[in-house]
Design an enzyme around this catalytic site. Structure first.
Site, mmCIF file in Angstrom:
data_model
loop_
_atom_site.group_PDB
_atom_site.id
_atom_site.type_symbol
_atom_site.label_atom_id
_atom_site.label_comp_id
_atom_site.label_asym_id
_atom_site.label_seq_id
_atom_site.Cartn_x
_atom_site.Cartn_y
_atom_site.Cartn_z
ATOM 1 N N ASP A 61 8.049 -57.523 -11.634
ATOM 2 C CA ASP A 61 8.588 -57.334 -12.983
ATOM 3 C C ASP A 61 8.807 -58.705 -13.597
ATOM 4 O O ASP A 61 8.984 -59.702 -12.891
ATOM 5 C CB ASP A 61 9.905 -56.545 -12.922
ATOM 6 C CG ASP A 61 10.400 -56.084 -14.292
ATOM 7 O OD1 ASP A 61 9.629 -56.166 -15.279
ATOM 8 O OD2 ASP A 61 11.566 -55.657 -14.381
ATOM 9 N N HIS A 62 8.793 -58.753 -14.921
ATOM 10 C CA HIS A 62 9.110 -59.977 -15.644
ATOM 11 C C HIS A 62 10.621 -60.055 -15.873
ATOM 12 O O HIS A 62 11.186 -59.168 -16.516
ATOM 13 C CB HIS A 62 8.392 -59.998 -16.989
ATOM 14 C CG HIS A 62 6.908 -60.177 -16.879
ATOM 15 N ND1 HIS A 62 6.014 -59.493 -17.675
ATOM 16 C CD2 HIS A 62 6.157 -60.957 -16.061
ATOM 17 C CE1 HIS A 62 4.779 -59.855 -17.360
ATOM 18 N NE2 HIS A 62 4.846 -60.746 -16.373
ATOM 19 N N PHE A 107 11.441 -54.919 -18.706
ATOM 20 C CA PHE A 107 10.908 -53.559 -18.661
ATOM 21 C C PHE A 107 9.410 -53.506 -18.334
ATOM 22 O O PHE A 107 8.687 -52.690 -18.883
ATOM 23 C CB PHE A 107 11.179 -52.815 -19.973
ATOM 24 C CG PHE A 107 12.505 -53.111 -20.597
ATOM 25 C CD1 PHE A 107 13.682 -52.964 -19.874
ATOM 26 C CD2 PHE A 107 12.597 -53.559 -21.908
ATOM 27 C CE1 PHE A 107 14.917 -53.241 -20.445
ATOM 28 C CE2 PHE A 107 13.829 -53.842 -22.489
ATOM 29 C CZ PHE A 107 14.991 -53.686 -21.754
ATOM 30 N N HIS A 108 8.952 -54.335 -17.395
ATOM 31 C CA HIS A 108 7.535 -54.364 -17.049
ATOM 32 C C HIS A 108 7.283 -54.127 -15.557
ATOM 33 O O HIS A 108 6.536 -54.874 -14.933
ATOM 34 C CB HIS A 108 6.928 -55.725 -17.436
ATOM 35 C CG HIS A 108 6.961 -56.042 -18.893
ATOM 36 N ND1 HIS A 108 6.809 -57.332 -19.385
ATOM 37 C CD2 HIS A 108 7.136 -55.251 -19.978
ATOM 38 C CE1 HIS A 108 6.886 -57.313 -20.694
ATOM 39 N NE2 HIS A 108 7.080 -56.062 -21.087
ATOM 40 N N PRO A 109 7.844 -53.102 -14.930
ATOM 41 C CA PRO A 109 7.590 -52.899 -13.502
ATOM 42 C C PRO A 109 6.141 -52.495 -13.242
ATOM 43 O O PRO A 109 5.575 -51.667 -13.949
ATOM 44 C CB PRO A 109 8.561 -51.782 -13.120
ATOM 45 C CG PRO A 109 8.773 -51.023 -14.386
ATOM 46 C CD PRO A 109 8.735 -52.057 -15.481
#
Length: 542
Positions: A302-303, A477-479
């Protein structure tokens, strides 16, 4: 209800069943149902997207954490964040995360996809996926080698500008970062306004783009408020799904394939609930192992965004514009009349892709710059003018995991992102805070007298800055990566997205990414949906 399979009503047989009506699932349902001879079932756990905060862009701030639209997951306490547990939003609504995300259209870098191919995934290089990006794209410019103009997914320029953001862009150029008119041609290094998935100031989600053109087809059935409990397996083949709706249990059969498109959290959870995963973990939570795939739920990436905040003077921001009832009324009126202004804002407007240090051969950090500040999403804006200058490490080396916690599909999974667990990530975090400070210390910004509010001035050592990063860091919110694609024994799916060792089953969402893309993930999810549909159609011909 421990196992209602025996009493489940028969919902019928379909050629293909797609689980999850998000960014990828809507694309797959559209493309596969284009053949009238192929009967497709698309099931979504959430409700329809007829909620105002879905369609008004600024509603993103209020959709996150809303149980009507969001699964409401939380992470386990994260050691690298000082033991904090984070809200971990995932869309639970028609359109999935495309209904609650930041609307930013960002493909990543060509080297990301060439890297996937080099890891043993033929067919996934930049030259091979670019036509898929173009196929779905309705770009605001003319069609060219990089962009398409006949697809369903609208990509538009934002309908507002902020003078203070123009100044930040000039400050970036002062630092040697080039201005760019296109982040999506393969090399996103530069500064510019983000392109967005909107149509005339209104969110353009996957439901509008891909489901609306297909829903009149009699061979496509779309169900909402359906909670898939597990896959139906016959030996080593997936033959359907078991789901509940309105308190009743149903089973649907798939003559050809089941496709999991439930996202980087939902898809591995469904695999584990069906007995596919690490046998020791499954047995430990009361699930009978059916097929050993230890990689399920692992490789979570994730980011992590570091939300630095700087107070400014002599410039207008949303903080002061929305500080009074009259200001808020003016903003609402502007949007009602023109679908422009602050209510048409994507959550982040100005983007910067650059290198945190000279040792990086391509952009490794991304800025999301906003003319506002608040303590957290959903909280009130601060009263004084300020900028939020978020920076994220585009290619983290930390790896986490997500796993089912019980045999019951209603039980929330455990999510442990393990942010800042590697020395490399802590170094980039320290460099990122220093970089944001240098940006705000440029001659261009001097007239606005930026004052660091968060994390606040202090020790400049790597260790101190890494600790500050852990205090202010949060998910962007980038899993991805939890059903990793590959050709090795630890991979979950093969390069054709087939679950290894199980027939009739594919995964098609961000969980299949071997490594995270260097940018926001929605565009890549749509591309993965295009690729999956192409693979299924090709398999049907074979």
């Amino acid at each position: 209800m421990t196992d209602p399979l025996g009493g489940a009503a028969d919902f019928g047989a379909f050629d293909v069943i797609v689980v999850g009506a998000g960014s990828a699932g809507c694309v797959i349902a559209n493309r596969l149902s284009a053949d009238p001879a192929r009967r497709v079932l698309l099931v979504e756990a959430g409700k329809g997207d007829n909620h105002p905060w879905v369609h008004i862009p600024v509603g993103y701030l209020f959709a996150i954490g809303n149980p009507r639209l969001d699964w409401g997951f939380r992470t386990e306490p994260v050691p690298g964040l000082g033991g904090r547990s984070l809200l971990y939003p995932r869309g639970k609504v028609l359109g999935g995360c495309s209904s609650i995300n930041g609307m930013i259209y960002m493909r990543g870098q060509a080297a990301d996809y060439d890297g996937w191919r080099a890891l043993g995934n033929p067919g996934w290089g930049w030259d091979e996926v670019l036509p898929l990006f173009r196929r779905s794209e309705h770009h605001f410019g003319k069609a060219d080698a990089a962009h398409g103009s006949e697809g369903e997914l609208r990509v538009e320029q934002q309908r507002l500008r902020w003078p203070i953001l123009d100044e930040v862009a000039r400050a970036a150029v002062e630092m040697g970062i080039p201005a760019t008119a296109d982040f999506n041609a393969g090399d996103n290094e530069g500064v510019g306004y983000f392109p967005v998935n909107q149509r005339r100031g209104i969110r353009w989600n996957a439901r509008k783009a891909f489901l609306d053109p297909a829903r009149r087809r009699p061979n496509l059935v779309v169900l909402t408020e359906c909670h898939v409990r597990r896959l139906i397996l016959e030996g080593r083949r997936a033959t359907g799904i078991l789901f509940t709706r309105g308190g009743s249990a149903f089973r649907a059969s798939a003559r050809q394939e089941v496709i999991l498109a439930a996202g980087a959290i939902g898809s591995p959870q469904l695999l584990e609930l069906s007995g596919i995963g690490d046998p020791a973990h499954l047995a430990g939570i009361g699930i009978e192992p059916v097929h050993a795939l230890p990689g399920v739920g692992e490789n979570l990436q994730d980011h992590l965004q570091l939300r630095t905040i700087f107070a400014v003077t002599g410039a207008r921001t949303l903080n002061d514009r929305a500080a009074t009832p009259w200001g808020k009324a003016g903003i609402a009126l502007q949007y009602a009349l023109t679908q422009s202004g602050p209510m048409a804002m994507a959550p982040s407007q100005l983007g910067i892709f650059t290198r945190s240090g000279p040792e990086h051969n391509r952009a490794n950090i991304e800025y999301h710059v906003q003319p506002l500040s608040l303590d957290a999403f959903g909280q009130p804006l601060h009263r004084t003018p300020a900028l939020t200058v978020s920076v994220c490490n585009l290619r983290p080396t930390s790896r986490g995991a997500t796993h089912a916690t019980a045999p019951d599909a209603v039980a929330a999974p455990a999510i442990q992102p393990n942010y800042l667990s590697t020395e490399a990530d802590r170094t980039v975090a320290a460099e990122s805070i220093r970089h944001a400070r240098r940006l705000m210390a440029t001659r261009t910004m001097a007239r606005y007298r930026p004052t660091e509010v968060k994390p606040g001035p202090g020790d400049e050592s790597d260790a101190a800055l890494a600790k500050l990063a852990g205090e202010i860091g949060t998910t962007i919110f980038h899993p991805v990566g939890t059903a990793r694609m590959g050709s090795d024994d630890a991979a979950v799916v093969d390069p054709e997205l087939r679950v290894r060792g199980i027939g009739g089953l594919r995964v098609a969402d961000c969980s299949i990414m071997p490594t995270i893309v260097s940018g926001n993930t929605h565009a890549a999810a749509v591309m993965i949906g295009e690729k999956a549909a192409e693979l299924v159609i090709a398999a049907g011909r074979g």
